[in-house]
Design an enzyme around this catalytic site. Structure first.
Site, PDB file in Angstrom:
ATOM      1  CE  LYS A   1      -3.460   1.315   2.835  1.00 38.13           C
ATOM      2  NZ  LYS A   1      -4.337   1.729   1.749  1.00 38.13           N
TER       3      LYS A   1
ATOM      4  CG  LEU B   1      -2.959   7.036  -1.291  1.00 42.44           C
ATOM      5  CD1 LEU B   1      -2.294   8.206  -1.980  1.00 42.44           C
ATOM      6  CD2 LEU B   1      -2.142   5.769  -1.503  1.00 42.44           C
TER       7      LEU B   1
ATOM      8  CG  ASN C   1       2.638   2.837  -4.161  1.00 39.42           C
ATOM      9  OD1 ASN C   1       1.836   3.638  -3.695  1.00 39.42           O
ATOM     10  ND2 ASN C   1       2.837   2.718  -5.462  1.00 39.42           N
TER      11      ASN C   1
ATOM     12  CB  CYS D   1      -2.349   9.187  -5.583  1.00 40.57           C
ATOM     13  SG  CYS D   1      -3.804   8.644  -4.722  1.00 40.57           S
TER      14      CYS D   1
HETATM   15  C1  LIG Z   1      -8.565  -0.017  -3.734  1.00 41.69           C
HETATM   16  C2  LIG Z   1      -7.381   0.446  -4.518  1.00 41.69           C
HETATM   17  C3  LIG Z   1      -6.328   1.098  -3.872  1.00 41.69           C
HETATM   18  C4  LIG Z   1      -5.226   1.540  -4.574  1.00 41.69           C
HETATM   19  N1  LIG Z   1      -4.177   2.116  -3.921  1.00 41.69           N
HETATM   20  C5  LIG Z   1      -3.046   2.456  -4.597  1.00 41.69           C
HETATM   21  C6  LIG Z   1      -1.902   2.958  -3.915  1.00 41.69           C
HETATM   22  O1  LIG Z   1      -1.864   3.046  -2.692  1.00 41.69           O
HETATM   23  N2  LIG Z   1      -0.814   3.315  -4.661  1.00 41.69           N
HETATM   24  C7  LIG Z   1      -0.793   3.181  -6.019  1.00 41.69           C
HETATM   25  O2  LIG Z   1       0.207   3.519  -6.640  1.00 41.69           O
HETATM   26  N3  LIG Z   1      -1.847   2.686  -6.683  1.00 41.69           N
HETATM   27  C8  LIG Z   1      -2.977   2.320  -6.006  1.00 41.69           C
HETATM   28  N4  LIG Z   1      -4.050   1.780  -6.690  1.00 41.69           N
HETATM   29  C9  LIG Z   1      -3.951   1.614  -8.144  1.00 41.69           C
HETATM   30  C10 LIG Z   1      -3.570   0.180  -8.526  1.00 41.69           C
HETATM   31  O3  LIG Z   1      -2.306  -0.162  -8.018  1.00 41.69           O
HETATM   32  C11 LIG Z   1      -3.577   0.025 -10.053  1.00 41.69           C
HETATM   33  O4  LIG Z   1      -2.611   0.896 -10.601  1.00 41.69           O
HETATM   34  C12 LIG Z   1      -4.915   0.342 -10.655  1.00 41.69           C
HETATM   35  O5  LIG Z   1      -5.955  -0.130  -9.846  1.00 41.69           O
HETATM   36  C13 LIG Z   1      -5.098  -0.236 -12.057  1.00 41.69           C
HETATM   37  O6  LIG Z   1      -4.942  -1.624 -12.066  1.00 41.69           O
HETATM   38  P1  LIG Z   1      -6.174  -2.672 -11.949  1.00 41.69           P
HETATM   39  O7  LIG Z   1      -7.165  -2.286 -12.985  1.00 41.69           O
HETATM   40  O8  LIG Z   1      -5.538  -4.000 -12.146  1.00 41.69           O
HETATM   41  O9  LIG Z   1      -6.725  -2.494 -10.578  1.00 41.69           O
HETATM   42  C14 LIG Z   1      -5.174   1.341  -5.978  1.00 41.69           C
HETATM   43  C15 LIG Z   1      -6.224   0.703  -6.624  1.00 41.69           C
HETATM   44  C16 LIG Z   1      -7.321   0.248  -5.919  1.00 41.69           C
HETATM   45  C17 LIG Z   1      -8.440  -0.439  -6.647  1.00 41.69           C
END
Ligand SMILES: Cc1cc2nc3c(=O)[nH]c(=O)nc-3n(C[C@H](O)[C@H](O)[C@H](O)COP(=O)(O)O)c2cc1C
Ligand SMILES: Cc1cc2nc3c(=O)[nH]c(=O)nc-3n(C[C@H](O)[C@H](O)[C@H](O)COP(=O)(O)OP(=O)(O)OC[C@H]3O[C@@H](n4cnc5c(N)ncnc54)[C@H](O)[C@@H]3O)c2cc1C
Ligand SMILES: Cc1cc2nc3c(=O)[nH]c(=O)nc-3n(C[C@H](O)[C@H](O)[C@H](O)COP(=O)(O)OP(=O)(O)OC[C@H]3O[C@@H](n4cnc5c(N)ncnc54)[C@H](O)[C@@H]3O)c2cc1C
Ligand SMILES: Cc1cc2nc3c(=O)[nH]c(=O)nc-3n(C[C@H](O)[C@H](O)[C@H](O)COP(=O)(O)O)c2cc1C
Ligand code: FES
Ligand code: FES
Lengths: 324, 265, 324, 265
Positions: free
Chosen positions: C63, C91, C117, C148
């Site tokens: 996270k 976050l 991250n 973000c």
């Molecule tokens: C619930 C949730 C929390 C996320 N938190 C972060 C984060 O803390 N840092 C980050 O770089 N990306 C975060 N993301 C983005 C994911 O790492 C990813 O880049 C994005 O969801 C696209 O990929 P996916 O379609 O496979 O989920 C988060 C995504 C979701 C769904």
């Protein structure tokens, strides 16, 4: 409900006394209802006539029109994705003069406002098309398609910068006495700055969003699934992005905003109205259900009926943001 | 002019492995359909898949239509799960079908089908029969399983020529090889052709060589099926010019010589 | 298949002799396979331990971590859309020191590479976090989350401009001897320019895409469905957009690219590899199926097996573009 | 420690209007579950809906688990279509359940359920019974249709207090009104509460007033159900501080006084 007309027209009788006013004021144009058929998903309008009464629509927008006939991209031109459709039609079309000669006269028979989706290979082409169309009757407005991601300019369409947007809108503005709607591309960092540029250049309204640049790959053949490599993503998948952009733009510009992107139901349409759109465009839904527009009109009406809302305009921008 | 039947009831579902045939109550479509036309079917009310799927009219009689399909992906897989009594949302009849002889020709019409390309030919064959036109159906596939309709066709008295690539039934080889082998003795009136693209290319060559009139039923990904999206184009000769032509509206049936193969990738 | 290990590790025996090499070289780091668990969808890693062997992963990213503990956004924080998920977690996190004290020691027990991250409320914060983490063992790389869309900066995160991206990456670069991955936001006009800025500033790799800024509205209550108004769209809906951006970036940058966005299956992952990603991140899929990563590894392996592909690296960038 | 049962077979599907109960073969989950815990169910293999859906363990016996749910949207509507013999992909047991008395208290436990809030209480009631703890179940709804489990509960010998808002059955009014009315005569050991948020707020007030120990089963949109997404948070007092706390991991059951209602919007 006895006495209630099932025709999705300007206003509807509720029981004996109440009447729902679905009409929607774009300033320059009053629509009988807020549902507009989106460009490129409604052909030249005529193809849809077997399936619905064009006159029930708020308005309809024909396929993007260039000065010259265009062959468009080679097939495959379509690919389905999760809740989405990528198209790379490449704005195939018959060109301006054949349109004026063979299509426009037939469209004049319909009372629903006709909006022409104007494309240009150069900035000047937008002005030239508008100038020529000014001589023709039966056109309610122009929608400037400055945001077509299909055309092979490597994404360098005017819609990607406020300056280019300003230039193109200004050129068209100078040639037109009719209202101009500028249709924005979602493929930008700051959609608001583009909308403001269009407003500044004299656009009467903003419509958004056009499709989102996308691609798809076939792991069996290891090749792109579109012959043109990239295409534009539309459909329910993009609705949350479209809604956000419409919200952002509607809060800032003074001219009316027309929302578009993934609208499949009356509920979807209402979401766009809530965040500030005065009307909506329905695209991909027409392909799946040629009667999507009249259905959506009905569903909007039903929503108002259920809640005792008398004017659809009371919905526009009425999102509750308390505590946010 | 096409109709939309929102609640077309499935009357019968018959399946042979990956191949399925649905008999559907759709009076408005049945009334207007001609052989070679197609329907667009909404698989379900979700967005999975998003678009309708096109299927030839396999047969039409009274108030009923039939479709015959092979499971190749998610849409057809879901359609294969439908049961008798389920309802489908169908638009049709769409497109332009095969041209039918104004009066019977003594020479036989040849119907050339590769695999699921047999789909439009049951309707066509019955119609030709009704018109008194004799015919031979060339029906080929990879193996026995790809020719599930043989018994049905034979029962209906149709004249068949069969081929399988593995030779387990009929001529061993491609249906186009069998066609070319038999052509000299058949002196056909015309060819009606439906099947995979490679087969069409081959029949195009054959029909050119033998100077035969041939009509091809084409396929493409379809966004709408009624001419508004321009997604389904093939390169079609229109006089001097070759144009990307909507096969849903101007086709799906075209004369062999109209297809500009050199533009296909 | 007798003799074939079902453990999705570095290489796999095919029959008696053939071996599939799933390992993937990021230059600075060799992963046993190209599947990385994406940040924010894998908790601090420990929460997933009941469901899978962390060591089977190519790597995992915890996270997003700020210097200070963060409360995150009020709920509702999630809304489902067509084939998508919008989140506005904001976050929430325990902050750097508690992470180092309570989580990191437990993660050191796993052999799979741990990627941190890194988030920042200011440009300098990225440097500060990296600087502090340099003193700790058991970290394979940093992923700079400069993108973000959840944080209420009105979208003004560094990832939206090449200059800000350059600044942030440079600040982190100066403090770090470990590899740096810069994670890009899709909410930009020109993703390539941002990627080049990150490369220029010394990033060792690029990962993309983060979520797409989106919103959703409830027509019943007429309110936004997320307390934070906007959130980030992820899941299958965004895959075609992500794939396009990864393709665009991978063609231009010299450093490795890690693809991300809507990967649910091995086939999805392979699409990203085909367009040039050296590895992939799996996000939303983990929420739906905590064993998504090992399943995807298996599906990739099976694809290679079926096609006699001996090294997954032979797939990378192998999309066939003839005639395009 | 939760298990994933990929092929959990539906053994029985019983429905009362919008309410449904599924009995499912899921030995690994059944073995470990305690009352108040929940499962995450994958509705189908499409992305419609994308996420799993959380459901309390309604009952557990031998190799079987039960869920009891109301149709409120697309996910539950699809679940309601499932038939005996169909399979579900289920993760569970998840979360922390109700705390059980170490030894029976003479005073009764009160189980307070609003509508589908009855879901976790059949499991809990059987467990309390097994432990020798007496109890009374307060079970309220809008109307008769919202209380489909009355017969079942009575058959099992549970002591019920019923209410409907329209008065068609039991006390006329809210279940919280009935609770407050009867409290003076009941002198309960504790309250277990599950229902809509407005009801929880009211019971929170009541339990404060009467200084009663109360445990609430909370609900929130869940992204994962196992603690990785931080989507399901409630404002929970942790010592001096109030923190957005994952109810999937730390809950869904919390002591009434831990919930910081002032932070809820
Ligand atoms: C619930 C949730 C929390 C996320 N938190 C972060 C984060 O803390 N840092 C980050 O770089 N990306 C975060 N993301 C983005 C994911 O790492 C990813 O880049 C994005 O969801 C696209 O990929 P996916 O379609 O496979 O989920 C988060 C995504 C979701 C769904
Ligand atoms: C006018 C017309 C009539 C047709 N009639 C029949 C018929 O009678 N019986 C029958 O079985 N099929 C017929 N087809 C093909 C049928 O529409 C496709 O097989 C079907 O749409 C595939 O859907 P799917 O969701 O199962 O496959 P998808 O998951 O969409 O695709 C699976 C595979 O099939 C290919 N494919 C999908 N659609 C088409 C298409 N339209 N043309 C060519 N390849 C495609 C894809 O590229 C992919 O490789 C017809 C197509 C057209 C255009
Ligand atoms: C720990 C837990 C245990 C639960 N146990 C049960 C149970 O045993 N029986 C039962 O019937 N329901 C239970 N629920 C609620 C159940 O999960 C939701 O009703 C279900 O997810 C709705 O899915 P849907 O697709 O039908 O509705 P959607 O289409 O997703 O939503 C329909 C409506 O329900 C609301 N909603 C959806 N999910 C939730 C949620 N998780 N919490 C509150 N409101 C929601 C939405 O805001 C919307 O208004 C539980 C929820 C949690 C968090
Ligand atoms: C097949 C197709 C063709 C399109 N052609 C045009 C066009 O010619 N001009 C234009 O401005 N937009 C065009 N669009 C974009 C739509 O008008 C609309 O902006 C977009 O699809 C998003 O709305 P939707 O999700 O409702 O389809 C086209 C879209 C599709 C799917
Ligand atoms: S399928 Fe849309 S034009 Fe042919
Ligand atoms: S639902 Fe994901 S953390 Fe609770």
């Amino acid at each position: 409900m006895p006495g209630r007309s099932s025709f999705p027209g300007r206003s509807h009788r509720l029981g004996d006394e109440k009447v729902i006013d679905l009409s929607c004021d774009l300033g320059f144009l009053r629509l009988r209802n807020p549902v507009i058929a989106a460009s490129g998903t409604f052909g030249y309008g005529l193809e849809m006539a077997p399936f619905l009464d064009l006159n029930c629509l708020g308005a309809y927008i024909v396929k993007g029109l260039y000065l010259q006939p265009r062959t468009g991209n080679p097939p495959p031109r379509l690919v389905e994705t999760a809740s989405g459709l990528i198209n790379s039609i490449g704005l195939q079309g018959i060109g301006l003069e054949p349109f004026i000669e063979t299509i426009l006269p037939k469209l004049r028979k319909y009372s629903a406002p006709l909006i022409i989706n104007v494309c240009g290979e150069s900035d000047e082409e937008y002005g030239a098309i508008v100038e020529r169309l000014e001589k023709e009757q039966g056109i309610a407005a122009y929608e400037l398609n400055i945001s077509c991601p299909n055309v092979k300019r490597n994404g360098l369409c005017p819609a990607l910068s406020p300056e280019a947007t300003y230039t193109v809108v200004k050129l068209a503005r100078e040639k037109s006495r009719r209202p101009i709607i500028t249709k924005l591309s979602p493929n930008v960092t700051d959609i608001v700055s583009i909308a403001l540029a269009a407003q500044e250049a004299g656009s009467d309204a903003i419509s958004l969003i056009n499709t989102i640049l996308a691609m798809a790959v076939d792991v069996e053949t290891r090749s792109p699934l579109l012959a043109n490599l990239f295409g534009g993503l539309s459909g329910p998948a993009i609705k949350p992005i479209a809604l956000r952009m419409v919200f952002q733009v509607a809060r800032v510009v003074k001219i009316p905003v027309i929302g578009c992107g993934g609208i499949m139901t009356g509920q979807d349409a209402l979401e766009f109205l809530l965040v500030g759109a005065r009307a909506v465009e329905v695209g991909t839904a027409n392909l799946i259900d040629p009667q999507a527009c009249p259905r959506i009109i009905k569903e909007i009406e039903q929503y108002c009926l259920n809640r005792g809302i008398k004017k659809i305009e009371d919905i526009v921008g009425s999102i509750i943001l308390e505590g946010i | 002019m096409a109709s939309i039947e929102r609640q077309a009831k499935i009357l019968q579902h018959k399946s042979w492995g990956n191949y399925h045939r649905l008999k559907i109550l759709a009076p408005e479509i049945a009334e207007k359909a001609t052989p070679g036309q197609f329907v667009m079917i909404r698989i379900n009310e979700t967005f999975f898949p998003l678009l309708r799927r096109p299927f030839c009219l396999h047969h039409c009689h009274g108030d009923e239509i039939e479709i015959f399909f092979k499971v190749v992906g998610q849409g057809t897989a879901q359609l294969a799960e439908k049961k008798e009594g389920d309802f489908l949302d169908i638009i049709g009849p769409l497109g332009r079908g095969f041209s039918l002889p104004e009066k019977p020709d003594k020479r036989p019409a040849l119907l050339v089908a590769g695999g699921r390309g047999i789909a439009p030919f049951v309707f066509l064959a019955h119609e030709l029969k009704r018109l008194g036109q004799s015919m031979i159906i060339f029906y080929g596939g990879k193996t026995r399983e790809d020719l599930p309709l043989i018994e049905d066709l034979e029962k209906n008295g149709f004249n068949l020529r069969l081929s399988t690539e593995d030779g387990c039934l009929g001529f061993k080889g491609l249906i186009t090889e069998l066609l070319e082998k038999e052509l000299p003795s058949l002196n056909p009136a015309c060819l009606y052709v439906c099947g995979p693209e490679a087969m069409l290319v081959e029949v195009a060559r054959i029909s050119r060589t033998w100077r035969l009139k041939a009509e091809f039923s084409l396929e493409a990904r379809m966004g709408c099926g009624f001419g508004v999206c321009y997604g389904c184009v093939w390169p079609i000769r229109q006089g001097e010019k070759i144009e990307w032509t909507r096969i849903c509206l101007e086709g799906p049936v075209f004369p062999a010589e109209a297809i500009a193969w050199e533009m296909k990738r």
